[in-house]
Enzyme design. Structure first.
Site, PDB file in Angstrom:
ATOM      1  N   ASP A 328      36.697  39.527  45.848  1.00 40.59           N
ATOM      2  CA  ASP A 328      37.551  39.777  44.695  1.00 40.59           C
ATOM      3  C   ASP A 328      36.768  40.418  43.538  1.00 40.59           C
ATOM      4  O   ASP A 328      35.556  40.234  43.428  1.00 40.59           O
ATOM      5  CB  ASP A 328      38.106  38.418  44.247  1.00 40.59           C
ATOM      6  CG  ASP A 328      39.202  38.535  43.220  1.00 40.59           C
ATOM      7  OD1 ASP A 328      40.144  39.300  43.462  1.00 40.59           O
ATOM      8  OD2 ASP A 328      39.123  37.862  42.175  1.00 40.59           O
ATOM      9  N   GLU A 357      36.828  44.482  46.229  1.00 38.88           N
ATOM     10  CA  GLU A 357      37.962  44.987  45.442  1.00 38.88           C
ATOM     11  C   GLU A 357      37.421  45.904  44.345  1.00 38.88           C
ATOM     12  O   GLU A 357      36.830  45.439  43.377  1.00 38.88           O
ATOM     13  CB  GLU A 357      38.750  43.838  44.812  1.00 38.88           C
ATOM     14  CG  GLU A 357      39.988  44.339  44.078  1.00 38.88           C
ATOM     15  CD  GLU A 357      40.624  43.309  43.153  1.00 38.88           C
ATOM     16  OE1 GLU A 357      41.798  43.486  42.820  1.00 38.88           O
ATOM     17  OE2 GLU A 357      39.947  42.346  42.757  1.00 38.88           O
TER      18      GLU A 357
END
Ligand code: CA
Length: 615
Positions: A328, A357
């Site tokens: 993330d 990400e």
């Protein structure tokens, strides 16, 4: 204020907890790892002055470090690869005039060929799902005593009850669709009062949230997925934890997290960290500010935390038998620490894959984060896969507009995006997608238009990269992010007992849903064995009259893709593509089986894509 709150908790803890060990993390480890060192975090009341002893062949204690809190010890072991065998042993913690504390620890044997595991690649299609919203296989875990947030399906930001059992029960559905890998948003415990369903505020990095199941259930889910030929990618979060993470009441070190006199949020300005003109205040705020009030910012520069986190990632790969990691908010972390993390994992598992990400706004911003990227800062992230948010942005509008070659509109958006591939160190390791759990629902943007959906999917499944689809896209699920994230994360119909329809089966789907599903299923299943699509070269032609033509080819095969974005049928002059067609005379459309004579001009129906296998 935060420091005061934490201090209060420490006093509370010190006065109430008896002299016993609350945690040893990782809870177990393995013999035969490439990295022979292991750091144990031991948490227990006032253990900091205890002497640590281990008697086990091949194990040496390299260091014992105290933390700021008296309730921690960090013990670094070295496991001699030639001598240390799998087994159990005691860790003795002693202190004069106090009873000895004994902790039993286990070193396990690794799985066969664990280090050779093959990560996901451009040969895969990834199915992204949100476990809370996919299927509720076990309503007995909807509410658990230890977790304050209870199930409430009427609240779009609340927990809806989906779980690992629900995911496992529908593996055949995902397989039938033709996806080959599952990326589920985080499954680790999110202990908090509200908004916990998304999973990105982790409170225990070694524990599956009990509302999804147990650690064993997760291991079983991965094994069941593997049996069906499906890979599993775990979603991890290193930038922030949850405000109720177990350590927040007794931080090992003050700088375990970034702390401020008052709540300080990140400026979300990822550009600052490679901006040679950036001010320090902006840079520090981006990196160290909190993502949200409920998400404290972790300090990757604290070496104890970072070793803890690296080991945690490896523990999940080894324990659950993972095929990939999705990390993330990648740029929000300390970039050198991330490079160290990615290297530690790929050193241990050389064929593994990790995607970060990288939600950034130019191809050079994204390319910067990919392993072996050439950049003036000489930074190497060691991160194999980055997310192509530029292509995603192009896809959000390109089928709703038309453009001339000199404009960035219509099919030219796709051409222009692909033309920047020179920036990337590895174009096959780009995650490509039209939507995910944070973006507008793609079917909402297309206003449910099936023809546009088919064109988009034909493109995604035949251009370079690793395609990812978002659950429900295959049945036309929609939602408007402007109404809140809950609306783009609706419950999959049929996932809950008593649902009025069951889209997991052909019988339960409407005719239009079946048309969508069948189209995608045929396309994905065709793609599975097409090496030419996975790794073949790509030649693209400047879109003429909003018709986009490209070829994928290797030594054995050649594919011609034609996307007619016009609202009228068009004639395609094939002689323009002679350098790619060479002596090829016929192409067969993958989706319809229709043969096209490529010696003459061909007619392309309005708003369709042809995927021609060339003979
Ligand atoms: Ca449940």
């Amino acid at each position: 204020m935060f420091k005061k709150v934490i201090l209060f908790f420490i006093i509370l803890l010190s006065s109430n907890v008896s002299a016993q060990i609350e945690r040893v993390e990782p809870a177990f480890w393995w013999v035969g790892m490439k990295n022979t060192q292991l750091q144990l975090l031991i948490h227990g009341n006032e253990i900091c002055n205890r002497k640590v002893e281990i008697q086990y062949p091949g194990i040496r204690i390299l260091k014992v470090n105290r933390a700021c809190s008296p309730n921690y010890l960090f013990v670094t072991l070295d496991l001699d690869p030639k001598i240390t065998k799998a087994g159990k042993f005691d860790i003795q913690l002693s202190q004069p005039e106090k009873p000895i504390i004994t902790v039993n620890y286990e070193l396990k044997k690794r799985r066969n060929d664990s280090e050779k595991r093959l990560g996901f690649s451009s040969a895969d299609v990834i199915y992204l799902l949100m476990p809370d919203r996919f299927a509720n296989g076990d309503s007995t875990n909807d509410n658990v005593e230890s977790q304050p947030e209870k199930v409430d399906r009427k609240n779009s930001s609340g927990r809806h009850g989906g779980d690992l059992k629900g995911m496992q029960e529908h593996l055949d559905y995902i397989k039938e669709l033709g996806a080959t890998a599952i990326w589920s948003t985080p499954l680790l415990e999110n202990n908090y009062t509200k908004y916990t369903y998304h999973g990105y505020a982790i409170s225990d990095y070694y524990k599956i949230d009990p509302r999804f199941g147990s650690n064993d259930d997760y291991v079983k889910f991965v094994a069941a997925s593997h049996q069906k030929g499906l890979k599993v990618i775990m979603d991890m979060v290193s930038n922030h934890c949850g405000i109720w993470a177990w350590w927040m009441s007794d931080l090992p070190f003050e700088d375990w997290i970034h702390q401020f006199p008052e709540y300080t949020q990140t400026n979300h300005k990822a550009n600052t960290i490679k901006d040679i003109h950036a001010s320090k205040i902006d840079k520090d705020l981006f990196l160290n500010g909190w993502f949200d009030k409920s998400m404290p910012d972790m300090n990757q520069q604290n070496q104890y935390f970072w070793t803890y986190f690296i080991q945690n990632s490896i523990w999940w790969i080894e324990n659950a038998d993972l095929d990939g990691i999705r990390m993330d908010t990648y740029p929000y972390n300390d970039r050198d620490a991330m490079a160290q993390w990615a290297k530690a994992i790929t050193d241990e598992y050389p064929n593994f894959n990790i995607m970060g990400e990288t939600w950034l706004f130019s191809p050079q911003d994204i390319a910067f984060w990919q392993k072996d990227a050439v950049n003036a800062l000489h930074y190497n992230s060691n991160l194999p896969t980055v997310m192509d948010f530029i292509l995603q942005r192009a896809l959000t509008t390109c089928f709703n507009e038309h453009g001339k070659p000199w404009e960035d509109l219509g099919m030219n958006r796709l051409y222009n995006t692909i033309s920047n591939d020179y920036l990337y160190a590895n174009i096959n390791d780009l995650l490509i997608f039209s939507e995910n759990h944070d973006t507008q629902r793609y079917n909402f943007l297309l206003n449910g238009d099936l023809a546009k959906f088919k064109m988009a999917m034909s493109f995604l499944m035949t251009t370079r990269g690793i395609p990812q689809i978002y659950y429900g896209s295959e049945i036309g699920m929609t939602g408007n992010k402007d109404k809140g994230d809950g609306d783009i994360r609706r419950d999959f119909p049929g996932g809950w007992p008593g649902d009025s329809m069951n889209a997991f089966s052909a019988k339960g789907r409407t005719p239009i849903q079946n048309e969508r599903f069948d189209f995608l299923s045929k396309l994905l299943n065709w793609r599975k064995n097409k090496t030419v699509i996975h790794t073949g070269l790509l030649t693209q032609y400047v879109p003429d009259n909003d018709i986009y033509v490209y070829f994928r080819y290797n030594e054995k095969e050649k594919i011609m893709v034609i996307i007619n974005n016009n609202e009228t049928d068009q004639i395609l002059k094939t002689d323009r593509y002679a350098e790619s067609l060479e002596n090829i005379t016929t192409g067969t459309d993958v989706m319809t089986g229709k043969k096209f004579d490529l010696k003459t001009d061909i007619s392309i129906l309005k708003q369709t894509a042809l995927i021609l296998e060339l003979q």
